[in-house]
Design an enzyme around this catalytic site. Structure first.
Site, mmCIF file in Angstrom:
data_model
loop_
_atom_site.group_PDB
_atom_site.id
_atom_site.type_symbol
_atom_site.label_atom_id
_atom_site.label_comp_id
_atom_site.label_asym_id
_atom_site.label_seq_id
_atom_site.Cartn_x
_atom_site.Cartn_y
_atom_site.Cartn_z
ATOM 1 N N GLU A 250 0.836 -1.204 0.000
ATOM 2 C CA GLU A 250 0.000 0.000 0.000
ATOM 3 C C GLU A 250 0.874 1.258 0.000
ATOM 4 O O GLU A 250 0.536 2.263 -0.640
ATOM 5 C CB GLU A 250 -0.933 0.001 1.217
ATOM 6 C CG GLU A 250 -1.932 -1.146 1.236
ATOM 7 C CD GLU A 250 -2.833 -1.151 0.017
ATOM 8 O OE1 GLU A 250 -3.258 -0.063 -0.417
ATOM 9 O OE2 GLU A 250 -3.119 -2.241 -0.504
ATOM 10 N N TRP B 222 1.751 1.597 -3.525
ATOM 11 C CA TRP B 222 0.729 2.241 -4.376
ATOM 12 C C TRP B 222 0.852 3.755 -4.299
ATOM 13 O O TRP B 222 0.713 4.454 -5.310
ATOM 14 C CB TRP B 222 -0.677 1.798 -3.953
ATOM 15 C CG TRP B 222 -1.752 2.577 -4.652
ATOM 16 C CD1 TRP B 222 -2.508 3.575 -4.135
ATOM 17 C CD2 TRP B 222 -2.158 2.456 -6.028
ATOM 18 N NE1 TRP B 222 -3.368 4.082 -5.089
ATOM 19 C CE2 TRP B 222 -3.174 3.414 -6.255
ATOM 20 C CE3 TRP B 222 -1.767 1.627 -7.070
ATOM 21 C CZ2 TRP B 222 -3.797 3.560 -7.483
ATOM 22 C CZ3 TRP B 222 -2.395 1.782 -8.305
ATOM 23 C CH2 TRP B 222 -3.394 2.727 -8.493
ATOM 24 N N TRP C 185 -21.038 10.954 -20.087
ATOM 25 C CA TRP C 185 -21.379 11.164 -18.684
ATOM 26 C C TRP C 185 -22.779 11.770 -18.549
ATOM 27 O O TRP C 185 -23.221 12.548 -19.385
ATOM 28 C CB TRP C 185 -20.376 12.102 -18.014
ATOM 29 C CG TRP C 185 -18.964 11.602 -18.008
ATOM 30 C CD1 TRP C 185 -17.914 12.102 -18.720
ATOM 31 C CD2 TRP C 185 -18.455 10.493 -17.262
ATOM 32 N NE1 TRP C 185 -16.772 11.378 -18.460
ATOM 33 C CE2 TRP C 185 -17.072 10.377 -17.569
ATOM 34 C CE3 TRP C 185 -19.013 9.590 -16.369
ATOM 35 C CZ2 TRP C 185 -16.248 9.408 -17.009
ATOM 36 C CZ3 TRP C 185 -18.191 8.614 -15.803
ATOM 37 C CH2 TRP C 185 -16.837 8.528 -16.120
ATOM 38 N N ASN D 27 -10.592 2.541 2.929
ATOM 39 C CA ASN D 27 -10.208 2.416 1.529
ATOM 40 C C ASN D 27 -11.140 1.515 0.726
ATOM 41 O O ASN D 27 -11.468 1.810 -0.425
ATOM 42 C CB ASN D 27 -8.778 1.907 1.412
ATOM 43 C CG ASN D 27 -8.275 1.966 -0.021
ATOM 44 O OD1 ASN D 27 -8.233 3.034 -0.619
ATOM 45 N ND2 ASN D 27 -7.924 0.817 -0.581
ATOM 46 N N TRP E 54 -15.749 11.099 -13.109
ATOM 47 C CA TRP E 54 -14.880 10.832 -11.967
ATOM 48 C C TRP E 54 -14.263 12.106 -11.395
ATOM 49 O O TRP E 54 -13.971 12.168 -10.190
ATOM 50 C CB TRP E 54 -13.780 9.849 -12.337
ATOM 51 C CG TRP E 54 -12.844 10.297 -13.443
ATOM 52 C CD1 TRP E 54 -12.946 10.041 -14.774
ATOM 53 C CD2 TRP E 54 -11.653 11.087 -13.293
ATOM 54 N NE1 TRP E 54 -11.914 10.611 -15.471
ATOM 55 C CE2 TRP E 54 -11.094 11.253 -14.582
ATOM 56 C CE3 TRP E 54 -10.997 11.660 -12.206
ATOM 57 C CZ2 TRP E 54 -9.925 11.987 -14.810
ATOM 58 C CZ3 TRP E 54 -9.831 12.383 -12.419
ATOM 59 C CH2 TRP E 54 -9.306 12.546 -13.707
ATOM 60 N N TRP F 166 -9.020 7.592 -8.356
ATOM 61 C CA TRP F 166 -10.276 7.816 -9.073
ATOM 62 C C TRP F 166 -10.185 7.314 -10.512
ATOM 63 O O TRP F 166 -11.130 6.686 -11.022
ATOM 64 C CB TRP F 166 -10.646 9.301 -9.045
ATOM 65 C CG TRP F 166 -11.403 9.648 -7.795
ATOM 66 C CD1 TRP F 166 -10.893 10.166 -6.641
ATOM 67 C CD2 TRP F 166 -12.802 9.453 -7.565
ATOM 68 N NE1 TRP F 166 -11.891 10.304 -5.710
ATOM 69 C CE2 TRP F 166 -13.074 9.895 -6.245
ATOM 70 C CE3 TRP F 166 -13.855 8.974 -8.342
ATOM 71 C CZ2 TRP F 166 -14.362 9.845 -5.690
ATOM 72 C CZ3 TRP F 166 -15.137 8.933 -7.793
ATOM 73 C CH2 TRP F 166 -15.373 9.357 -6.486
#
Length: 489
Positions: free
Chosen positions: A287, A290, A318, A353, A371, A394
Site C-alpha cells: 500500500e 501504491w 457522462w 479504503n 470521476w 479515481w
C-alpha cells in the site's frame, strides 16, 4: 521590525522551508541545513496562489492548522520559532531573505506539476542571487525518475513497478530528530496562525475530525505504534473490513509529512523480523508502494488529476444529474454501505479504503457521474487529500487510468456490503437509522417487508431513502456507455 544583525558570509542564516514535511525526525532538508552549521530560520508559507484550483480544501486546512501548531510547539521546545508567511511562495521567500540576510535555502521536494515548476523557478532565482538552494527527497522511498522499465520508460502497471522498487532497495536509514537546533536569533515578522482562519467557526463542522484525529508528528508516531502492536499481524485478513480497526490510518500523517514513508518502512520491517509477520507486512508495504506509484504517474503524466489517462474516455457519455450527485455527497443514496462511507467522510475527513472504492464505483458507474466530480469532492472533504493518490485512485476505479480496474468491473453495493461488513457494524455506526435491521437486511433495507421495516423502526422514503437508482439497470447502462466509447475508438 528590527534590523537583522550583521553576519559574516559563512554564518548568514539558512532558511528551512517546511511544506508537506511537518516533522523533525527523518527530515532530510532539516538535516542538510543542520550540517551547514548556519543559524536556522524555520518557515512555512501558505501559498494559495500557486496551486490555483488545487488549493487546500476545507478538511485539509483544518488539519494543516493543527499540524502547524504541533510543529511550532516542537520547534519551541528546542528554542526555535516557526515563522509563518502568507502569499505566493517566491515573493514570500524573497522578502524573508531580505529580512534575515539568509544565504541558504533548504526544502524537501514536492511533485505536483505546479510545485515542480514553482520550485525550479525559485531555485534558479536563488542561484542568481548567490543564495545556496538545496532540495532533498523527504516524501518518497524512491524518486519518480529513479524507477524505469527495461526500455528506460516510466512504468504504467503497478506490480512490475513495485517489484522494481523492491529490487532496488531503500538507499538510507531514517534520520533521528535533532535534540537541539541552532536557531537564528534575529527578529522578523510572522503571521499569527489564528489569523489564517484555517479552522471553521460559523458553523464549526470539525467536531468529528477533532474526535477522530490528533494531527502532528507525535500523533503520527502513536498511530504507527498502535497499528504495529494491534493490527499489523491481521492486516492481510482485516484490511478490507471497514467495521474493524484493521488499517493503519496513517494516510493523512504521510500526506502532511508528519511521518515519512521511510520511517514506516523501517518500523514495519522491524516488526516483521520480530513477529515473523511476513505476509501481513508485505501486504501493508504494498500500500505504501501504491502511494509511490501514484507519484510516479503524476510526475510523468502531470495532467493526471484533470484528464483521462486513456484518451478513449474523452468520449464517454457522462450524465449530468445534480440531484443524484448531491444525494451521493450527503450519504442519501439508499445503498447503506455507500451512505455509511460518505457520512464517515463528512464527519471525520477520512473513509476506509475499501469503501472509497465502493463509493467511487457507485458514483461513476451507477450514476454515470464524471470521476473528476468525485475527485473534487474528496479533495475538499478528505484530511489526506493527496493530489497524486486521489487522481490515480479515481482514474483506477473509472477504468480511465494506468493499471486501471477494467471498466466492466462494477461494484455491487449490496454484495460488497454483505461481503466486507457481514454483521453490519460499519453501517450501524454511520447509518444509525438502520441499526435495528437484522444482518440479512442491513445492506438492502429496500428488500425488507413492511413488517420487518416497522419492527426496525424504519420508514423507507422518510427515515432512510429508497435507492436512487436500480443497481442492475444502472450497471447495464454503464456497460452500454462503455461499449459506446469502445466502438467509437
Amino acid at each position: 521590525m528590527s534590523k537583522p544583525r550583521a553576519a559574516s558570509p559563512d554564518q548568514s542564516p539558512a532558511i528551512v522551508w517546511f511544506r508537506q514535511d511537518l516533522r523533525l525526525a527523518d527530515n532530510p532538508a532539516l538535516d542538510a541545513a543542520q550540517r551547514s552549521r548556519r543559524p536556522l530560520v524555520f518557515l512555512y508559507i501558505l501559498d494559495d496562489e500557486t496551486p490555483r484550483e488545487w488549493r487546500w480544501g476545507g478538511a485539509s486546512r483544518w488539519w494543516l492548522h493543527h499540524s502547524l501548531q504541533a510543529l511550532s510547539e516542537s520547534l519551541a521546545a528546542r528554542g526555535a520559532r516557526l515563522i509563518l508567511r502568507n502569499g505566493e511562495a517566491q515573493a514570500a521567500l524573497q522578502q524573508l531573505i531580505k529580512d534575515t540576510g539568509a544565504g541558504a535555502l533548504f526544502w524537501n521536494r514536492l511533485y505536483e506539476p505546479f510545485s515542480v515548476a514553482r520550485d525550479a523557478k525559485i531555485k534558479a532565482w536563488a542561484q542568481k542571487q548567490g543564495v545556496a538552494a538545496e532540495s532533498s527527497n523527504g516524501a518518497l522511498l524512491f524518486e519518480p525518475w529513479e524507477i524505469r522499465t527495461q526500455a528506460d520508460e516510466p512504468f504504467k502497471v503497478f506490480s512490475p513497478f513495485w517489484r522494481a522498487c523492491l529490487a532496488k532497495g531503500v538507499a538510507r536509514a531514517a534520520l533521528p530528530a535533532p535534540k537541539a537546533l541552532k536557531a537564528w536569533e534575529g527578529a522578523t515578522a510572522s503571521d499569527r496562525l489564528e489569523d489564517w482562519a484555517l479552522t471553521p467557526s460559523k458553523p464549526d463542522w470539525a467536531g468529528g475530525m477533532r474526535e477522530a484525529w490528533p494531527p502532528g508528528e507525535a500523533g503520527a508516531r502513536k498511530r504507527l505504534t498502535r497499528f504495529l502492536d494491534a493490527a499489523l499481524a491481521g492486516y492481510a485478513d482485516q484490511r478490507n473490513t471497514p467495521g474493524a480497526p484493521g488499517t493503519s490510518r496513517l494516510s493523512p500523517h504521510l500526506h502532511w509529512g508528519e511521518i515519512s514513508p521511510l520511517q514506516v518502512w523501517s518500523a514495519v520491517h522491524a516488526a516483521m523480523d520480530a513477529a515473523k509477520g511476513q505476509k501481513a507486512g508485505d501486504k501493508f508495504l504494498a500500500e505504501i508502494g501504491w502511494r509511490e506509484f501514484a507519484y510516479h504517474l503524476l510526475f510523468h503524466w502531470p495532467d493526471l488529476p484533470a484528464k483521462n489517462w486513456k484518451a478513449q474516455f474523452d468520449a464517454f457519455p457522462w450524465a449530468h444529474d445534480g440531484k443524484l450527485y448531491s444525494a451521493w455527497t450527503k450519504g442519501l443514496t439508499g445503498y447503506p454501505i455507500v451512505d455509511a462511507g460518505m457520512r464517515e467522510l463528512w464527519t471525520t475527513g477520512w473513509m476506509h479504503n475499501r469503501v472509497r472504492m465502493i463509493a467511487a464505483s457507485f458514483l461513476i458507474k451507477d450514476l454515470l457521474v464524471d470521476w473528476r466530480r468525485g475527485e473534487a469532492w474528496f479533495w475538499d472533504t478528505l484530511v489526506d487529500a493527496d493530489l497524486a493518490v486521489n487522481a490515480a485512485s479515481w482514474q483506477w476505479v473509472a477504468g480511465s487510468g494506468a493499471d486501471a480496474a477494467p471498466y466492466f468491473r462494477v461494484f455491487n453495493p449490496v454484495s460488497q456490503g454483505e461481503k466486507f461488513d457481514p454483521d453490519g457494524a460499519y453501517v450501524r455506526r454511520w447509518v444509525p437509522e438502520l441499526a435495528r435491521l437484522p444482518d440479512a437486511l442491513i445492506h438492502k433495507p429496500f428488500a425488507a417487508t413492511p413488517l420487518e421495516l416497522s419492527e426496525a423502526g424504519v420508514r423507507l422514503g422518510r427515515d432512510y431513502p429508497a435507492p436512487i437508482v436500480d443497481h442492475a439497470k444502472a450497471r447495464q447502462r454503464a456497460l452500454d456507455a462503455y461499449q459506446h466509447i469502445k466502438s467509437a475508438a
